[in-house]
Design a protein around this motif. Structure first.
Motif, PDB file in Angstrom:
ATOM      1  N   LEU A 279       7.842  26.651  21.867  1.00 22.90           N
ATOM      2  CA  LEU A 279       6.551  27.102  22.393  1.00 22.90           C
ATOM      3  C   LEU A 279       5.656  27.590  21.258  1.00 22.90           C
ATOM      4  O   LEU A 279       4.472  27.221  21.167  1.00 22.90           O
ATOM      5  N   GLU A 280       6.223  28.390  20.378  1.00 21.29           N
ATOM      6  CA  GLU A 280       5.448  28.959  19.265  1.00 21.29           C
ATOM      7  C   GLU A 280       5.013  27.879  18.281  1.00 21.29           C
ATOM      8  O   GLU A 280       3.890  27.913  17.771  1.00 21.29           O
TER       9      GLU A 280
ATOM     10  N   LEU B 121      -5.547  28.218  30.025  1.00 21.79           N
ATOM     11  CA  LEU B 121      -5.383  26.771  30.221  1.00 21.79           C
ATOM     12  C   LEU B 121      -4.334  26.188  29.275  1.00 21.79           C
ATOM     13  O   LEU B 121      -3.486  25.384  29.685  1.00 21.79           O
ATOM     14  N   GLN B 122      -4.380  26.591  28.032  1.00 24.73           N
ATOM     15  CA  GLN B 122      -3.420  26.059  27.062  1.00 24.73           C
ATOM     16  C   GLN B 122      -2.020  26.614  27.306  1.00 24.73           C
ATOM     17  O   GLN B 122      -1.021  25.934  27.063  1.00 24.73           O
TER      18      GLN B 122
ATOM     19  N   LYS C 295       4.059  23.310  30.712  1.00 25.09           N
ATOM     20  CA  LYS C 295       4.391  21.980  31.238  1.00 25.09           C
ATOM     21  C   LYS C 295       5.315  21.213  30.296  1.00 25.09           C
ATOM     22  O   LYS C 295       6.106  20.380  30.728  1.00 25.09           O
ATOM     23  N   GLN C 296       5.209  21.484  28.996  1.00 28.57           N
ATOM     24  CA  GLN C 296       6.031  20.754  28.022  1.00 28.57           C
ATOM     25  C   GLN C 296       7.522  21.007  28.232  1.00 28.57           C
ATOM     26  O   GLN C 296       8.339  20.129  28.030  1.00 28.57           O
ATOM     27  N   GLY C 297       7.871  22.248  28.625  1.00 34.18           N
ATOM     28  CA  GLY C 297       9.289  22.557  28.762  1.00 34.18           C
ATOM     29  C   GLY C 297       9.749  22.903  30.163  1.00 34.18           C
ATOM     30  O   GLY C 297      10.942  22.969  30.435  1.00 34.18           O
ATOM     31  N   LEU C 298       8.762  23.145  31.065  1.00 29.72           N
ATOM     32  CA  LEU C 298       9.120  23.645  32.392  1.00 29.72           C
ATOM     33  C   LEU C 298       8.494  22.825  33.527  1.00 29.72           C
ATOM     34  O   LEU C 298       8.297  23.334  34.632  1.00 29.72           O
ATOM     35  N   ALA C 299       8.182  21.577  33.250  1.00 35.41           N
ATOM     36  CA  ALA C 299       7.477  20.745  34.243  1.00 35.41           C
ATOM     37  C   ALA C 299       8.228  20.677  35.572  1.00 35.41           C
ATOM     38  O   ALA C 299       7.635  20.801  36.647  1.00 35.41           O
TER      39      ALA C 299
ATOM     40  N   PRO D 225       7.212  32.922  32.741  1.00 46.15           N
ATOM     41  CA  PRO D 225       5.909  33.094  33.384  1.00 46.15           C
ATOM     42  C   PRO D 225       5.835  34.357  34.239  1.00 46.15           C
ATOM     43  O   PRO D 225       6.845  34.911  34.653  1.00 46.15           O
ATOM     44  N   ARG D 226       4.626  34.794  34.489  1.00 44.46           N
ATOM     45  CA  ARG D 226       4.379  35.897  35.425  1.00 44.46           C
ATOM     46  C   ARG D 226       4.152  35.281  36.808  1.00 44.46           C
ATOM     47  O   ARG D 226       3.388  34.334  36.955  1.00 44.46           O
ATOM     48  N   ILE D 227       4.799  35.827  37.821  1.00 44.02           N
ATOM     49  CA  ILE D 227       4.770  35.234  39.161  1.00 44.02           C
ATOM     50  C   ILE D 227       3.881  36.061  40.101  1.00 44.02           C
ATOM     51  O   ILE D 227       4.015  37.281  40.178  1.00 44.02           O
TER      52      ILE D 227
END
Length: 475
Positions: free
Chosen positions: A48-49, A177-178, A184-188, A78-80
């Motif tokens: 991610l970093e 947005l980013q 999405k790259q790792g958690l789609a 993520p925050r839910i």
């Protein structure tokens, strides 16, 4: 079992109950991160970093000597926000934004709210954000606040409350947005399984809101930036690119015959709407600050004649003055005849002698803020400050009481973060983004800002805070 020793410390946690088990509706996300090995979590956080570094998502940290441009830290977990909670938030934000727009229309025309003594006239006329030059100047479509970033926190009871309104040039939406694109790259698959609401249409919604105020089928829209050295320049260029509009600065623009013109290779082109990321006083050196080197001379004339839409409209700063903030519940009641859906944090106005006396006697327990500062500047967190800092702020309050408010120190809610190889709670706030065009649209999510230091309540990116993706669940 990553959450095996997770301790909410008695504070409201966004993902977990005080027992350490997931909140109702958040089980899918909880179970997913609980099942990953620490090595897997570490690898994903690192990816991610690296992705963030490659994308060049930066912010200027002015709190450090010389101001340092750096990557905004982002957390993998993520925050839910559950669907029912979001429904309540959305309703309350729409109510608040509509009322604040009515307030701005009134303050710059008949000023009925002052005539009816709902709030003191002096509160408005002494505000740095009130521009007397804008009296009786109507923005296109009578909309002042096209883009708002409202800051919310949760109190100890888990209730969302409004901390402040950001109606001038609110920043951070590109990081929201980013952050989702990075997720999405790792958690789609998890995003799909958890039924997370999409936020990808924000640039299109923004474009439509700007197009609406122009009243034209094919308007020329541009994003006005102060330039590459501005702390949020990345965001200015990103939003212009996402909307497919020009990114411009003062060198690209000229006023001709009371119209704003854009210099192009094919000659001058009339600009219909400017999404400005410049503060009011810098936008026109002829009518406002003559020292401004980044404004467009005579732009105010174009605006007064209704030949340009400015988002946000000039003069909106009066409505996010922190003293005016204290009156927003009354503003909602006055213009809408309704009780506020979302409450303010209890606020003491230092211009009031009784409140000032209370603040001076209890400053070590309170958060004191300057009325017109943002980004965590001009602020004292009483319980974390030294006796010398308390005394300094007392003197500041006595010298200029109108410029200060105080609020109780609220222990912000926490959210799990992957810190130094383990999952720990960190304090968070929430900045949803609201667009006002043909209707009012609240993007389902927002920028969740994180206080990276253990126990810290300072979440601002400009003060070294981080962020995390905000997932609003569909059910």
């Amino acid at each position: 079992m990553n959450f095996g020793e997770y301790n909410t410390s008695g504070v409201y946690d966004e993902l977990c109950e005080s027992t350490g088990l997931p909140r109702e509706g958040a089980e899918t996300v909880y179970n997913y991160f609980n099942s990953l090995s620490l090595d897997e979590l570490r690898a994903r956080q690192k990816n991610l970093e690296v992705s963030m570094m490659n994308m060049g998502i930066t912010f200027n940290v002015y709190s450090e000597e010389g101001g340092i441009e750096r990557i905004i830290p982002i957390d993998i977990i993520p925050r839910i926000i559950r669907a029912k909670e979001w429904e309540h938030l959305e309703k309350g934000l729409k109510q608040r934004i509509f009322a604040l727009n009515e307030f701005l229309k009134d303050i710059y025309s008949e000023q009925k709210i002052l005539e009816d003594k709902v709030m003191p006239s002096e509160t408005i006329f002494s505000s740095k954000g009130f521009l007397k030059e804008c009296m009786h100047v109507k923005p296109l479509k009578d909309i002042y606040i096209h883009i708002t970033g409202t800051d919310l926190i949760r109190n100890a009871q888990g209730e969302f409350v409004i901390l402040e309104d950001n109606l001038r040039c609110p920043s951070g939406v590109s990081y929201m947005l980013q952050g989702r694109e990075l997720s999405k790259q790792g958690l789609a698959k998890l995003i799909s399984k958890a039924k997370v609401k999409s936020i990808s249409d924000y640039p299109e919604k923004l474009f439509q809101a700007l197009k609406y105020i122009s009243g034209k089928a094919e308007p020329t829209i541009a994003v006005l930036t102060p330039g590459i050295y501005n702390s949020a320049y990345y965001e200015h260029s990103y939003l212009a690119q996402q909307m497919g509009v020009e990114l411009v600065d003062y060198r690209d623009l000229i006023v001709e015959n009371d119209f704003l013109k854009l210099r192009t290779t094919k000659g001058l082109k009339t600009v219909d709407v400017l999404y400005r990321r410049l503060d009011d006083l810098f936008i026109d050196p002829i009518h406002f600050n003559p020292m401004s080197l980044i404004g467009i001379p005579h732009l105010f004339n174009v605006y007064k004649k209704g030949n340009i839409g400015l988002a946000n409209a000039l003069g909106t700063g009066v409505a996010d003055d922190k003293v005016v903030y204290a009156y927003v519940p009354k503003i909602i009641k006055y213009y809408l005849g309704e009780e506020p859906i979302l409450n303010n944090v209890e606020t003491y106005l230092c211009e009031d002698p009784k409140s000032r006396d209370y603040v001076l006697k209890n400053i070590e327990h309170l958060v004191v803020k300057e009325a017109n500062e943002a980004g965590g500047y001009g602020m004292l967190i009483g319980p974390k400050a030294s006796r010398e800092e308390h005394e300094l702020f007392k003197q500041k309050i006595l010298q200029n009481p109108r410029n200060y408010i105080a609020q109780p120190t609220i222990s912000l809610s926490t959210s799990p973060c992957f810190m130094d190889g383990t999952i720990e709670p960190r304090h968070v706030d929430l900045r949803p983004y609201i667009l006002y065009g043909e209707d009012i649209h609240v993007t389902p999510g927002g920028l969740t800002r994180v206080a990276l230091k253990k126990g810290s309540l300072v979440v601002n990116s400009s003060q070294g805070g981080g962020s995390k993706d905000t997932w609003v669940l569909n059910k």
